[in-house]
Design an enzyme around this catalytic site. Structure first.
Site, PDB file in Angstrom:
ATOM      1  N   SER A 526      -4.807   1.956   1.803  1.00 48.48           N
ATOM      2  CA  SER A 526      -4.846   0.677   0.506  1.00 48.48           C
ATOM      3  C   SER A 526      -4.737   1.068  -0.831  1.00 48.48           C
ATOM      4  O   SER A 526      -4.447   2.341  -0.709  1.00 48.48           O
ATOM      5  CB  SER A 526      -6.822   0.225   1.360  1.00 48.48           C
ATOM      6  OG  SER A 526      -7.134  -0.153  -0.444  1.00 48.48           O
ATOM      7  N   TYR A 539     -15.866   1.790   1.001  1.00 56.76           N
ATOM      8  CA  TYR A 539     -14.309   1.277   1.827  1.00 56.76           C
ATOM      9  C   TYR A 539     -13.267   2.186   0.741  1.00 56.76           C
ATOM     10  O   TYR A 539     -12.355   3.494   1.565  1.00 56.76           O
ATOM     11  CB  TYR A 539     -14.137  -0.033   1.035  1.00 56.76           C
ATOM     12  CG  TYR A 539     -12.641  -0.031   1.480  1.00 56.76           C
ATOM     13  CD1 TYR A 539     -12.238  -1.022   2.584  1.00 56.76           C
ATOM     14  CD2 TYR A 539     -12.011  -0.193   0.791  1.00 56.76           C
ATOM     15  CE1 TYR A 539     -10.516  -1.143   3.068  1.00 56.76           C
ATOM     16  CE2 TYR A 539     -10.558  -1.503   1.123  1.00 56.76           C
ATOM     17  CZ  TYR A 539     -10.443  -1.549   1.702  1.00 56.76           C
ATOM     18  OH  TYR A 539      -8.140  -1.201   2.423  1.00 56.76           O
TER      19      TYR A 539
END
Length: 651
Positions: A526, A539
């Site tokens: 990501s 995250y």
């Protein structure tokens, strides 16, 4: 229905039953008004349409039996083929089946040619002729093993002429040693009744049968050996592992490791198989399999399509997965024939000279090549690509892209039913070998190990492992619960370790036995793995850690030609991760107050779109292009490739 429509329905019914035909083969025809429509070479009965039949002039075909051809066998076959092609009706382009002439010899309207395993137990049984005469006294003609094509047709012509002279009846049941059976009838009901009666009587005598149920076996050893077999026997094509209960009995009982019962067995799974002894030490086992494959090649001049390891199982090999599955189906049928033949005096394999003839026969080669077709070479042609979390969202989009480029997508997801449904959609869209589903919990070590083994056992290879499954839980330090933080870490970080551990174990063997190739482990990371994320630390931390694993794994696995890279997408604003009305990030970020002043999820979306120089969120096609690049390039490993529309730029 028209006569041809009736024939198509019969063909599909009988042709879709694997107990009645081999490799989608079999043959059917119908006669009407001086014409005959017969299945063309290369078509499968199970899904045949009108285009799969060739219209021919009956009188022109029958005149072939009256014509004198060259005394040279090859020359005469070529001359007969030319006359058969000339007998086609105007506008017909398909190649007539080699058995078209034989179909024309029957006077009846419908002719159905099948090769059921139990029937071939009789045709390949040492006392098959005696059993046929006992079951159908005076009603059938038995033909001893004979070369197919014109030679067979002329022998059948003489036998059928003699039968009518003796009985005053037209023959409707022709049984051919080591081949199969022809049924003929003037109506659909007649031919159905004859087939049903014949199968029932033969089946009633078959008390000895093969056990084809899968047995317990050493999955770890079978998966490791699969990597060797694919490289060594399938020449980096595909292999399929199977372990039927009667395998060892067949291997021990078959003369000279033969499986040459009929021409179809020879064409699709080879006339013989390679057999290796079982060894406890894996390196000794590798050596034993190599000896078996090399010995087979030295003896016969070709690679084996079947490699058996006694006490473990067998591997069916092919240039493609479809070829390997076909070889498996024909070998299993050979096992059924072998044990069925025990009811008829024991197995009789084709004669050596007949085996040699079939192996070099042009017509069978043509039929096989047409059936296989010519697949367009695409970017991932023939590669097995595992994608975790692929039942929906980003993973599903990547799986679709993989299939579009010729790869086989292994849809790995904790939601097995969803994975099965999606894999079914991909198969319908891209073909029978496009995808298959495996249930997998990426946080469970045994589940990940089983996923990798299952892939290699089914395809003989694991080329690319895409670690895509992920989860997001956002919130401030005050709000975040430890169990939520731990869950994100377990799925996004720890699970990647498991995926890399078990996929690389098999990939290292794959590249060892096939020098010059490489495999790929790819983490879908990501942009949050490149830059911290406010109130999304669980995250971001897991993704930062993922890049650390990527770089470390890359250094360890580079000597084995296994590349490890990360792809770091920007925000997939149209995917369920963001848009889910209950747990989507738009809702989470709105509730967490991550976007100052945001009143609606629309405000949150516009905020994130404004951060991207390219003015939109990341899409599946963007990541798919990055995925193909990472796989195709051969020099980079340990990299984190941004796909963020310029939102994150490496310095």
């Amino acid at each position: 229905m028209t006569d041809l429509e009736t024939l198509i329905a019969l063909s599909r019914e009988y042709g879709s039953n694997p107990d009645l035909v081999l490799a989608g083969g079999g043959n059917t025809s119908v006669k009407e008004n001086g014409k005959m429509f017969v299945k063309a070479s290369g078509f499968r009965l199970g899904n045949i349409t009108e285009e799969g039949f060739v219209g021919m002039e009956l009188d022109a075909l029958r005149r072939i039996t009256e014509k004198k051809y060259s005394d040279n066998e090859k020359a005469s076959e070529a001359e007969v083929l030319a006359d058969m092609m000339a007998a086609r009706l105007p506008g017909m382009t398909g190649r007539p089946s080699v058995e078209a002439l034989l179909h024309a010899l029957f006077s009846q309207k419908y002719v159905i040619h099948l090769h059921p395993a139990e029937v071939n137990g009789l045709t390949c049984g040492r006392k098959g002729r005696d059993a046929l005469e006992s079951l159908f006294p005076g009603r059938a003609v038995w033909m001893d093993e004979i070369k197919p094509g014109y030679t067979l047709a002329m022998a059948a012509y003489r036998a059928m002429t003699d039968y009518k002279a003796r009985t005053g009846r037209d023959l409707d049941l022709l049984v051919m040693q080591n081949h199969g059976v022809f049924f003929a009838g003037d109506c659909e009901k007649c031919v159905r009744a004859l087939i049903g009666e014949f199968l029932e009587k033969i089946g009633g005598l078959c008390t000895v049968k093969a056990d084809l149920e899968e047995t317990e076996y050493d999955r770890d050893a079978a998966a490791r050996i699969a990597c060797l077999v694919t490289a060594k026997a399938a020449e980096n094509g595909s292999s399929v592992f199977f372990s039927p209960g009667s395998l060892d009995g067949f291997v021990e009982g078959s003369e000279d490791a033969l499986c040459a019962f009929t021409p179809d067995h020879i064409v699709y799974c080879g006339h013989a198989f390679a057999a290796a002894e079982r060894r406890d030490d894996i390196e000794e086992q590798f050596s034993e399999v190599i000896r078996a494959v090399d010995g087979f090649r030295e003896k016969y001049g070709v690679l084996p399509k079947i490699v058996c390891v006694k006490g473990l199982g067998a591997y069916a090999c092919g240039k493609t997965h479809k070829d390997a599955e076909t070889a498996k189906a024909l070998f299993l049928d050979a096992m059924k024939v072998f044990f069925a033949a025990q009811n008829f005096g024991g197995a009789r394999f084709m004669a050596p000279e007949m085996i040699d003839f079939i192996r070099g026969w042009e017509v069978e080669s043509y039929r096989k090549n047409v059936s296989a077709g010519k697949a367009e070479q695409r970017r991932l042609e023939g590669r097995a690509v595992v994608i975790t979390g692929a039942a929906q969202g980003f993973g599903a989009g990547l799986a679709d892209a993989v299939c579009r480029e010729g790869g086989t997508a292994v849809i790995a997801d904790i939601n097995l039913e969803g994975a099965k449904a999606f894999a079914g959609e991909l198969r319908e869209k891209y073909g029978a070998d496009a995808a298959f589903a495996v249930g997998c919990n990426v946080t469970d070590e045994a589940s990940v190990e089983a996923l990798c083994e299952e892939t290699v056992l089914k395809f003989g290879r694991l080329d690319v492992f895409v670690s895509n499954a992920g989860i997001v839980r956002s919130g401030s330090l005050e709000e975040m619960k430890y169990d939520a933080f731990e869950l994100v870490t377990k799925i996004n970080y720890s699970a990647f370790f498991l995926c890399a551990k078990y996929s690389s174990r098999l990939m290292k063997l794959q590249t060892r036995f096939n020098p010059g190739t490489c495999c790929d482990i790819i983490q879908i990371n990501s942009k949050s793995g490149l830059k911290g994320s406010n109130k999304n630390f669980a995250y971001a931390g897991s993704k930062f850690g993922g890049i650390g694993l990527v770089q470390s794994f890359a250094m360890e696995l580079a000597p084995y030609r296994v590349k490890v890279n990360a792809i770091c997408p920007g925000n997939f604003l149209d995917g369920p991760l963001w848009t889910d009305p209950e747990r989507g990030l738009f809702v989470q970020y709105l509730r967490a107050g991550k976007v100052p002043g945001a009143k609606t999820v629309g405000d949150v979306r516009r905020f994130y779109e404004s951060k991207v120089p390219m003015g939109r969120g990341c899409e599946v096609k963007d990541v798919a292009r990055a995925l193909f690049y990472v796989i195709e390039q051969e020099y980079e490993t340990g990299q984190a490739l941004p796909v963020t529309g310029g939102q994150e730029m490496l310095s």
